[in-house]
Design a protein around this motif. Structure first.
Motif, PDB file in Angstrom:
ATOM      1  N   ALA A 139       0.872  -1.359   0.082  1.00 56.77           N
ATOM      2  CA  ALA A 139      -0.123  -0.012   0.046  1.00 56.77           C
ATOM      3  C   ALA A 139       0.883   1.373  -0.057  1.00 56.77           C
ATOM      4  CB  ALA A 139      -0.890  -0.097   1.126  1.00 56.77           C
ATOM      5  N   PHE A 140       2.013   1.285   0.807  1.00 52.86           N
ATOM      6  CA  PHE A 140       2.829   2.622   0.848  1.00 52.86           C
ATOM      7  C   PHE A 140       3.380   2.636  -0.466  1.00 52.86           C
ATOM      8  CE2 PHE A 140       7.025   4.065   1.005  1.00 52.86           C
ATOM      9  CZ  PHE A 140       7.075   5.240   1.922  1.00 52.86           C
ATOM     10  N   ASN A 141       3.963   1.597  -1.227  1.00 51.40           N
ATOM     11  CA  ASN A 141       4.485   1.770  -2.351  1.00 51.40           C
ATOM     12  C   ASN A 141       3.490   2.224  -3.554  1.00 51.40           C
ATOM     13  OD1 ASN A 141       6.232  -1.509  -2.295  1.00 51.40           O
ATOM     14  ND2 ASN A 141       6.872   0.462  -1.749  1.00 51.40           N
ATOM     15  N   LEU A 142       2.403   1.605  -3.574  1.00 54.47           N
ATOM     16  CA  LEU A 142       1.307   2.186  -4.363  1.00 54.47           C
ATOM     17  C   LEU A 142       1.098   3.651  -4.268  1.00 54.47           C
ATOM     18  CD1 LEU A 142      -0.994  -0.773  -4.267  1.00 54.47           C
ATOM     19  CD2 LEU A 142       0.318  -0.380  -6.106  1.00 54.47           C
ATOM     20  N   ALA A 143       0.971   4.007  -2.958  1.00 56.97           N
ATOM     21  CA  ALA A 143       0.809   5.590  -2.645  1.00 56.97           C
ATOM     22  C   ALA A 143       1.773   6.349  -3.221  1.00 56.97           C
ATOM     23  CB  ALA A 143       0.688   5.753  -1.237  1.00 56.97           C
ATOM     24  N   VAL A 144       3.164   5.873  -2.907  1.00 58.21           N
ATOM     25  CA  VAL A 144       4.332   6.603  -3.615  1.00 58.21           C
ATOM     26  C   VAL A 144       4.073   6.759  -4.962  1.00 58.21           C
ATOM     27  CG1 VAL A 144       6.517   6.629  -3.994  1.00 58.21           C
ATOM     28  CG2 VAL A 144       5.802   6.104  -1.620  1.00 58.21           C
ATOM     29  N   PHE A 145       3.724   5.648  -5.769  1.00 56.81           N
ATOM     30  CA  PHE A 145       3.783   5.596  -7.341  1.00 56.81           C
ATOM     31  C   PHE A 145       2.569   6.730  -7.595  1.00 56.81           C
ATOM     32  CE2 PHE A 145       5.444   1.041  -6.908  1.00 56.81           C
ATOM     33  CZ  PHE A 145       6.575   1.399  -6.863  1.00 56.81           C
ATOM     34  N   PHE A 146       1.461   6.441  -7.059  1.00 53.86           N
ATOM     35  CA  PHE A 146       0.368   7.518  -7.453  1.00 53.86           C
ATOM     36  C   PHE A 146       0.891   8.994  -7.244  1.00 53.86           C
ATOM     37  CE2 PHE A 146      -2.876   4.370  -7.266  1.00 53.86           C
ATOM     38  CZ  PHE A 146      -3.888   4.897  -8.593  1.00 53.86           C
ATOM     39  N   VAL A 147       1.332   9.111  -6.314  1.00 53.05           N
ATOM     40  CA  VAL A 147       2.063  10.928  -5.967  1.00 53.05           C
ATOM     41  C   VAL A 147       3.123  11.279  -6.723  1.00 53.05           C
ATOM     42  CG1 VAL A 147       3.191  12.393  -4.466  1.00 53.05           C
ATOM     43  CG2 VAL A 147       1.106  10.854  -3.650  1.00 53.05           C
ATOM     44  N   LEU A 148       3.997  10.359  -7.446  1.00 55.54           N
ATOM     45  CA  LEU A 148       5.143  10.517  -8.309  1.00 55.54           C
ATOM     46  C   LEU A 148       4.635  10.558  -9.580  1.00 55.54           C
ATOM     47  CD1 LEU A 148       8.073   8.517  -6.728  1.00 55.54           C
ATOM     48  CD2 LEU A 148       7.618  10.791  -6.463  1.00 55.54           C
ATOM     49  N   GLU A 149       3.837   9.659 -10.120  1.00 56.43           N
ATOM     50  CA  GLU A 149       3.224   9.710 -11.388  1.00 56.43           C
ATOM     51  C   GLU A 149       2.449  10.967 -11.777  1.00 56.43           C
ATOM     52  OE1 GLU A 149       0.904   9.169 -14.903  1.00 56.43           O
ATOM     53  OE2 GLU A 149       0.029   9.233 -12.738  1.00 56.43           O
ATOM     54  N   ASP A 150       1.768  11.273 -10.559  1.00 57.41           N
ATOM     55  CA  ASP A 150       0.831  12.475 -10.959  1.00 57.41           C
ATOM     56  C   ASP A 150       1.635  13.666 -11.237  1.00 57.41           C
ATOM     57  OD1 ASP A 150      -1.939  13.752 -10.631  1.00 57.41           O
ATOM     58  OD2 ASP A 150      -0.759  14.770  -8.958  1.00 57.41           O
ATOM     59  N   ALA A 151       2.922  13.914 -10.411  1.00 54.90           N
ATOM     60  CA  ALA A 151       3.696  14.997 -10.824  1.00 54.90           C
ATOM     61  C   ALA A 151       4.296  14.720 -12.008  1.00 54.90           C
ATOM     62  CB  ALA A 151       4.748  15.064  -9.640  1.00 54.90           C
ATOM     63  N   TRP A 152       4.817  13.623 -12.396  1.00 55.03           N
ATOM     64  CA  TRP A 152       5.297  13.395 -13.887  1.00 55.03           C
ATOM     65  C   TRP A 152       4.511  13.744 -14.733  1.00 55.03           C
ATOM     66  CZ3 TRP A 152       9.696  12.380 -16.282  1.00 55.03           C
ATOM     67  CH2 TRP A 152       9.675  11.901 -17.660  1.00 55.03           C
ATOM     68  N   HIS A 153       3.212  13.259 -14.643  1.00 51.52           N
ATOM     69  CA  HIS A 153       2.112  13.622 -15.638  1.00 51.52           C
ATOM     70  C   HIS A 153       1.570  15.028 -15.771  1.00 51.52           C
ATOM     71  CE1 HIS A 153      -1.506  11.608 -18.053  1.00 51.52           C
ATOM     72  NE2 HIS A 153      -1.622  12.950 -17.953  1.00 51.52           N
ATOM     73  N   TYR A 154       1.516  15.794 -14.570  1.00 50.31           N
ATOM     74  CA  TYR A 154       1.202  17.052 -14.647  1.00 50.31           C
ATOM     75  C   TYR A 154       2.432  17.815 -15.424  1.00 50.31           C
ATOM     76  CZ  TYR A 154       0.412  21.865 -13.233  1.00 50.31           C
ATOM     77  OH  TYR A 154       0.384  23.134 -13.483  1.00 50.31           O
ATOM     78  N   TRP A 155       3.595  17.779 -15.341  1.00 56.37           N
ATOM     79  CA  TRP A 155       4.627  18.736 -15.954  1.00 56.37           C
ATOM     80  C   TRP A 155       4.766  18.243 -17.294  1.00 56.37           C
ATOM     81  CZ3 TRP A 155       5.553  23.156 -14.021  1.00 56.37           C
ATOM     82  CH2 TRP A 155       5.567  23.438 -12.806  1.00 56.37           C
ATOM     83  N   LEU A 156       4.858  16.904 -17.552  1.00 55.54           N
ATOM     84  CA  LEU A 156       4.960  16.522 -18.695  1.00 55.54           C
ATOM     85  C   LEU A 156       3.727  16.802 -19.678  1.00 55.54           C
ATOM     86  CD1 LEU A 156       7.070  15.158 -20.655  1.00 55.54           C
ATOM     87  CD2 LEU A 156       5.768  13.055 -20.281  1.00 55.54           C
ATOM     88  N   HIS A 157       2.760  16.743 -19.146  1.00 58.37           N
ATOM     89  CA  HIS A 157       1.416  16.896 -20.033  1.00 58.37           C
ATOM     90  C   HIS A 157       1.226  18.394 -20.247  1.00 58.37           C
ATOM     91  CE1 HIS A 157      -3.258  16.406 -19.988  1.00 58.37           C
ATOM     92  NE2 HIS A 157      -2.946  16.758 -20.995  1.00 58.37           N
ATOM     93  N   ARG A 158       1.633  19.196 -19.281  1.00 58.13           N
ATOM     94  CA  ARG A 158       1.420  20.845 -19.533  1.00 58.13           C
ATOM     95  C   ARG A 158       2.667  21.066 -20.407  1.00 58.13           C
ATOM     96  NH1 ARG A 158       1.900  25.318 -14.473  1.00 58.13           N
ATOM     97  NH2 ARG A 158       1.858  26.908 -15.965  1.00 58.13           N
ATOM     98  N   GLY A 159       3.664  20.476 -20.565  1.00 55.08           N
ATOM     99  CA  GLY A 159       4.820  20.589 -21.428  1.00 55.08           C
ATOM    100  C   GLY A 159       4.282  20.136 -22.961  1.00 55.08           C
ATOM    101  N   LEU A 160       3.388  19.462 -23.103  1.00 58.54           N
ATOM    102  CA  LEU A 160       3.018  18.960 -24.450  1.00 58.54           C
ATOM    103  C   LEU A 160       2.058  19.767 -24.757  1.00 58.54           C
ATOM    104  CD1 LEU A 160       2.591  14.883 -23.744  1.00 58.54           C
ATOM    105  CD2 LEU A 160       4.267  16.280 -25.184  1.00 58.54           C
ATOM    106  N   HIS A 161       1.516  20.778 -24.122  1.00 57.96           N
ATOM    107  CA  HIS A 161       0.576  21.772 -24.557  1.00 57.96           C
ATOM    108  C   HIS A 161       1.268  22.964 -25.087  1.00 57.96           C
ATOM    109  CE1 HIS A 161      -3.751  20.236 -23.872  1.00 57.96           C
ATOM    110  NE2 HIS A 161      -3.228  19.475 -23.225  1.00 57.96           N
ATOM    111  N   TYR A 162       2.329  22.828 -25.320  1.00 53.79           N
ATOM    112  CA  TYR A 162       3.286  24.099 -25.734  1.00 53.79           C
ATOM    113  C   TYR A 162       3.550  23.877 -27.223  1.00 53.79           C
ATOM    114  CZ  TYR A 162       7.153  27.363 -26.326  1.00 53.79           C
ATOM    115  OH  TYR A 162       7.886  28.168 -26.721  1.00 53.79           O
ATOM    116  N   GLY A 163       2.936  24.970 -28.017  1.00 54.80           N
ATOM    117  CA  GLY A 163       3.584  25.077 -29.472  1.00 54.80           C
ATOM    118  C   GLY A 163       3.843  23.730 -30.046  1.00 54.80           C
ATOM    119  N   VAL A 164       5.051  23.461 -30.548  1.00 52.35           N
ATOM    120  CA  VAL A 164       5.350  22.425 -31.481  1.00 52.35           C
ATOM    121  C   VAL A 164       5.018  21.232 -31.033  1.00 52.35           C
ATOM    122  CG1 VAL A 164       7.810  22.207 -31.038  1.00 52.35           C
ATOM    123  CG2 VAL A 164       7.078  21.623 -33.170  1.00 52.35           C
ATOM    124  N   PHE A 165       5.063  20.951 -29.610  1.00 50.33           N
ATOM    125  CA  PHE A 165       4.737  19.575 -28.858  1.00 50.33           C
ATOM    126  C   PHE A 165       3.137  19.214 -29.060  1.00 50.33           C
ATOM    127  CE2 PHE A 165       8.552  21.374 -26.394  1.00 50.33           C
ATOM    128  CZ  PHE A 165       9.425  20.305 -26.961  1.00 50.33           C
TER     129      PHE A 165
END
Length: 301
Positions: A139-165
């Protein structure tokens, strides 16, 4: 070749079929899931192939299996009142085209790297053996993965909305302004790999740093992440939706606003990144931003 799933086979009979192998594991003090896990790996007799097949089968069965209820719900008028964008129902043709595209991506983009997964796990020390870690550890591992993936997804997803990307990569995913379950992984191959790193790569990096992770936990994480992604793209908001009980959970209403307005609400599982950085999508969020700006201006005057 003997599987590394268990440390001592001295008490095992010479079983040739799956049932016979299970009977051997049934003698051990293990849970039913652990017995199945051990039986599968021992029976396959090739850990590399067994892991690759397991992950691929888990992904396909869980992805399309979780999409099926939403396909059925789309055909039932009684559920229409829960549709977030109720006037925009996906046609059967759109669903079929999306299904073919996603399946093609699974077979051509995701299938090959899966077979390299076990050697990487083995090199980094990802556990394979039974018994599994405790449920509190999982359960601890899963919670860590959810939090870290969410951060990765936010910044990468936001970057993919930039111009050429956005123009050459992310635009494909925004083909459907009113998303539906099957569209969760409808994306450009580059986006599939980049965002997919959040799901598969984060556990690998976590194990590299901590040296403590089990392959069963990774499989369970993949299942939960698929459920989250598909539900977020379902296009439905129910009174029993999870975010009503966990306010920080994103859910379909959060992600639907992103597809509807093409910008904002970039996170995957949680709302805190969009809330703190003021990137929530939709008219309500816009009103709140305008009110903040007005209040700030009044304080300056």
């Amino acid at each position: 070749m003997v599987s590394a799933v268990y440390h001592d086979y001295s008490s095992f009979n010479d079983a040739k079929d799956f049932v016979g192998v299970f009977q051997n594991f049934d003698k051990l003090d293990l849970s039913f899931i652990e017995k199945l896990w051990g039986t599968y790996y021992y029976y396959m007799n090739n850990d590399i192939f067994a892991t690759g097949l397991l992950i691929f089968a888990t992904h396909e069965i869980m992805y399309f299996g979780r999409c099926l209820p939403w396909l059925i719900i789309d055909q039932i008028p009684a559920f229409r009142k829960y549709k977030i964008q109720e006037t925009k129902m996906p046609s059967n043709k759109e669903q079929w085209e999306c299904f073919k595209s996603v399946l093609k991506s699974h077979l051509l983009v995701e299938a090959l790297p899966i077979w390299f997964f076990h050697p990487i796990c083995d090199k980094l020390g990802v556990g394979l053996t039974v018994p599994f870690p405790s449920w509190t550890t999982i359960a601890f591992n899963l919670a860590v993965f959810f939090v870290l993936e969410d951060a990765w997804h936010y910044w990468l997803h936001r970057g993919l909305h930039y111009g050429v990307f956005y123009k050459y990569i992310h635009k494909q995913h925004h083909r459907y302004a009113a998303p539906f379950g099957l569209a969760a992984e409808y994306a450009h191959p580059i986006e599939v790999m980049l965002l997919g790193f959040g799901t598969v790569g984060i556990p690998i990096v976590y194990c590299y740093i901590t040296g403590n992770l089990h392959l069963f936990t990774i499989n369970l994480w993949v299942v939960l992440r698929l459920f989250q992604a598909i539900d977020a793209h379902s296009g439905y908001e129910f009174p029993w939706s999870l975010h009503h009980f966990l306010p920080f959970w994103a859910g379909a209403d959060h992600h639907d606003e992103h597809h509807h307005h093409f910008i904002g609400s970039y996170a995957s599982s949680f709302r805190w990144w969009d809330f703190v950085l003021d990137t929530e999508a939709g008219p309500e969020a816009k009103k709140k931003r305008e009110l903040k700006m007005k209040q700030k201006a009044e304080k300056l005057n």
